[in-house]
Design an enzyme around this catalytic site. Structure first.
Site, PDB file in Angstrom:
ATOM      1  N   ASN A 103       2.507   2.845  11.186  1.00  0.00           N
ATOM      2  CA  ASN A 103       1.833   3.332  12.411  1.00  0.00           C
ATOM      3  C   ASN A 103       2.251   2.441  13.565  1.00  0.00           C
ATOM      4  O   ASN A 103       2.745   1.338  13.358  1.00  0.00           O
ATOM      5  CB  ASN A 103       0.302   3.249  12.233  1.00  0.00           C
ATOM      6  CG  ASN A 103      -0.145   1.832  11.892  1.00  0.00           C
ATOM      7  OD1 ASN A 103      -0.039   1.401  10.741  1.00  0.00           O
ATOM      8  ND2 ASN A 103      -0.622   1.107  12.881  1.00  0.00           N
ATOM      9  N   HIS A 151      -6.655   4.544   8.514  1.00  0.00           N
ATOM     10  CA  HIS A 151      -5.953   4.217   7.266  1.00  0.00           C
ATOM     11  C   HIS A 151      -5.226   5.445   6.688  1.00  0.00           C
ATOM     12  O   HIS A 151      -4.212   5.315   6.020  1.00  0.00           O
ATOM     13  CB  HIS A 151      -6.937   3.628   6.249  1.00  0.00           C
ATOM     14  CG  HIS A 151      -6.277   3.195   4.972  1.00  0.00           C
ATOM     15  ND1 HIS A 151      -5.326   2.184   4.928  1.00  0.00           N
ATOM     16  CD2 HIS A 151      -6.393   3.646   3.701  1.00  0.00           C
ATOM     17  CE1 HIS A 151      -4.895   2.033   3.682  1.00  0.00           C
ATOM     18  NE2 HIS A 151      -5.525   2.902   2.914  1.00  0.00           N
ATOM     19  N   MET A 177      -1.716  -7.417   7.087  1.00  0.00           N
ATOM     20  CA  MET A 177      -2.809  -8.240   6.533  1.00  0.00           C
ATOM     21  C   MET A 177      -2.442  -8.846   5.184  1.00  0.00           C
ATOM     22  O   MET A 177      -3.335  -9.109   4.369  1.00  0.00           O
ATOM     23  CB  MET A 177      -4.066  -7.368   6.377  1.00  0.00           C
ATOM     24  CG  MET A 177      -4.496  -6.652   7.644  1.00  0.00           C
ATOM     25  SD  MET A 177      -5.862  -5.522   7.324  1.00  0.00           S
ATOM     26  CE  MET A 177      -5.944  -4.621   8.888  1.00  0.00           C
ATOM     27  N   SER A 178      -1.155  -9.058   4.954  1.00  0.00           N
ATOM     28  CA  SER A 178      -0.759  -9.585   3.632  1.00  0.00           C
ATOM     29  C   SER A 178       0.519 -10.401   3.763  1.00  0.00           C
ATOM     30  O   SER A 178       0.852 -10.893   4.841  1.00  0.00           O
ATOM     31  CB  SER A 178      -0.525  -8.416   2.656  1.00  0.00           C
ATOM     32  OG  SER A 178       0.624  -7.673   3.040  1.00  0.00           O
ATOM     33  N   HIS A 207      -3.980   3.094  -9.486  1.00  0.00           N
ATOM     34  CA  HIS A 207      -3.042   2.335 -10.313  1.00  0.00           C
ATOM     35  C   HIS A 207      -2.952   0.885  -9.896  1.00  0.00           C
ATOM     36  O   HIS A 207      -2.463   0.063 -10.647  1.00  0.00           O
ATOM     37  CB  HIS A 207      -1.634   2.929 -10.173  1.00  0.00           C
ATOM     38  CG  HIS A 207      -1.434   4.148 -10.992  1.00  0.00           C
ATOM     39  ND1 HIS A 207      -1.452   4.103 -12.359  1.00  0.00           N
ATOM     40  CD2 HIS A 207      -1.203   5.430 -10.654  1.00  0.00           C
ATOM     41  CE1 HIS A 207      -1.243   5.318 -12.829  1.00  0.00           C
ATOM     42  NE2 HIS A 207      -1.102   6.148 -11.804  1.00  0.00           N
ATOM     43  N   TYR A 260      -8.727 -10.034   2.825  1.00  0.00           N
ATOM     44  CA  TYR A 260      -9.876  -9.322   3.416  1.00  0.00           C
ATOM     45  C   TYR A 260     -10.810  -8.729   2.366  1.00  0.00           C
ATOM     46  O   TYR A 260     -11.944  -8.365   2.668  1.00  0.00           O
ATOM     47  CB  TYR A 260      -9.409  -8.222   4.394  1.00  0.00           C
ATOM     48  CG  TYR A 260      -8.612  -7.089   3.786  1.00  0.00           C
ATOM     49  CD1 TYR A 260      -9.197  -6.130   2.973  1.00  0.00           C
ATOM     50  CD2 TYR A 260      -7.247  -6.979   4.039  1.00  0.00           C
ATOM     51  CE1 TYR A 260      -8.449  -5.099   2.410  1.00  0.00           C
ATOM     52  CE2 TYR A 260      -6.497  -5.962   3.491  1.00  0.00           C
ATOM     53  CZ  TYR A 260      -7.107  -5.029   2.674  1.00  0.00           C
ATOM     54  OH  TYR A 260      -6.369  -4.030   2.122  1.00  0.00           O
ATOM     55  N   HIS A 298      -5.818  -8.830  -1.570  1.00  0.00           N
ATOM     56  CA  HIS A 298      -5.831  -9.110  -0.133  1.00  0.00           C
ATOM     57  C   HIS A 298      -6.951 -10.095   0.193  1.00  0.00           C
ATOM     58  O   HIS A 298      -8.040 -10.028  -0.392  1.00  0.00           O
ATOM     59  CB  HIS A 298      -6.068  -7.825   0.671  1.00  0.00           C
ATOM     60  CG  HIS A 298      -4.959  -6.833   0.567  1.00  0.00           C
ATOM     61  ND1 HIS A 298      -4.978  -5.807  -0.353  1.00  0.00           N
ATOM     62  CD2 HIS A 298      -3.796  -6.712   1.254  1.00  0.00           C
ATOM     63  CE1 HIS A 298      -3.870  -5.099  -0.216  1.00  0.00           C
ATOM     64  NE2 HIS A 298      -3.131  -5.615   0.749  1.00  0.00           N
ATOM     65  N   SER A 328       0.830  -1.212   0.000  1.00  0.00           N
ATOM     66  CA  SER A 328       0.000   0.000   0.000  1.00  0.00           C
ATOM     67  C   SER A 328       0.858   1.252   0.000  1.00  0.00           C
ATOM     68  O   SER A 328       1.726   1.403   0.864  1.00  0.00           O
ATOM     69  CB  SER A 328      -0.867   0.064   1.267  1.00  0.00           C
ATOM     70  OG  SER A 328      -1.568  -1.113   1.436  1.00  0.00           O
TER      71      SER A 328
END
Ligand code: HPA
Length: 272
Positions: free
Chosen positions: A235, A247, A211-212, A61, A85, A83, A30
């Site tokens: 973070n 986010h 999460m990946s 993109h 999720y 992902h 990300s």
């Protein structure tokens, strides 16, 4: 059609687009997609054009395979990933990784944005992934195994290869960045963790959480490809800081450090 046949179709399609060589694969996390623009002699293929790649559910993109050269080395970059999720099956999440492996890469660099659990990690730090903990509750290798792809019970005792990590660590040192290494724990998301869950992950030995990455690393090791990983600490994890997670803070941090990240990758990938 079984996975092996699907892979053959995806690989043939990409080769027919003019991507004849691939040595290093890169997955951009990300906010880190801009690195793809630094490749030379680029071929850009939207995921949706590739047979058996799923429709992309995010804007922008994200969702391009960018092939090209970096310091002469043939590199194939995934600009955006699938992902778990988002609702994809775990086999769909790793299909592009298997495709890169099928294209002939021998090394794969996985990158992500992650929450820092270890108090030594601050937003903006880059952490070399030393090992992982799979807490997603799924494994991409579940189901019938095709021995043409990999072994039924692949070893996971050295997922993140030391030589590649050392190259990245030297690149960090040369750029004046603090060299941090740690264990990445993957949860399925999409909700962020509770402070109690972060306390649990700290006890279990996790330094960062996201999460990946983990399913992708497992799928690549299944196919015998050497793996390295970098987490951009975007973070502090829940409860480590008093602030609520948002986010926006993740994208703000990746935006702030993306030039550092791009320069590190441009320096180190040609040495892989
Ligand atoms: N938790 C999980 N995933 C994340 C985080 C986090 O704090 N930050 C970026 N991805």
């Amino acid at each position: 059609m079984n996975i092996y046949e699907q892979l053959t179709e995806a690989v043939t399609f990409i080769k027919n687009c003019g991507v004849v060589a691939a040595e290093v694969g890169v997955v951009l996390g990300s906010g880190l997609g801009e690195f793809a623009e630094s490749l030379e002699e680029k071929t850009v293929i939207p995921y949706e054009d590739i047979p058996h790649f799923k429709k992309v559910r995010v804007k922008g993109h994200a969702g391009q395979l960018v092939a090209g050269r970096l310091g002469g080395k043939p590199v194939v970059v995934m600009r955006g990933r699938y992902h778990y999720y988002e609702g994809y099956d775990i086999a769909e999440v790793v299909f592009p990784i298997r495709t890169l492996c099928g294209l002939g890469i021998s090394k794969l660099l996985l990158t992500n944005a992650a929450g820092g659990i270890n108090p030594d990690l601050q937003p903006g730090d880059l952490m070399i992934i030393r090992d992982h903990i799979n807490m997603m509750g799924v494994n991409p290798l579940r189901g019938e195994n095709d021995e043409r792809i990999g072994a039924r019970f692949p070893d996971m005792s050295g997922v993140y290869e030391k030589n590649l990590s050392n190259i990245i660590a030297r690149g960090m040192q040369d750029s004046g960045l603090a060299v941090k290494q740690g264990v990445y724990a993957a949860l399925s998301g999409p909700s962020y963790e509770t402070p109690a869950e972060i306390k649990m992950l700290a006890v279990l030995g996790a330094d960062a959480v996201g999460m990946s990455t983990v399913p992708e690393a497992i799928a690549a090791r299944h196919m015998g490809v050497t793996v390295a990983g970098i987490s951009c600490i975007s973070n502090l994890a829940a409860g480590i800081s008093k602030n609520k997670l948002d986010h926006k803070d993740v994208t703000e941090t990746t935006g702030r450090i993306k030039n550092r990240f791009i320069s590190l990758l441009s320096k180190t990938i040609p040495l892989f």
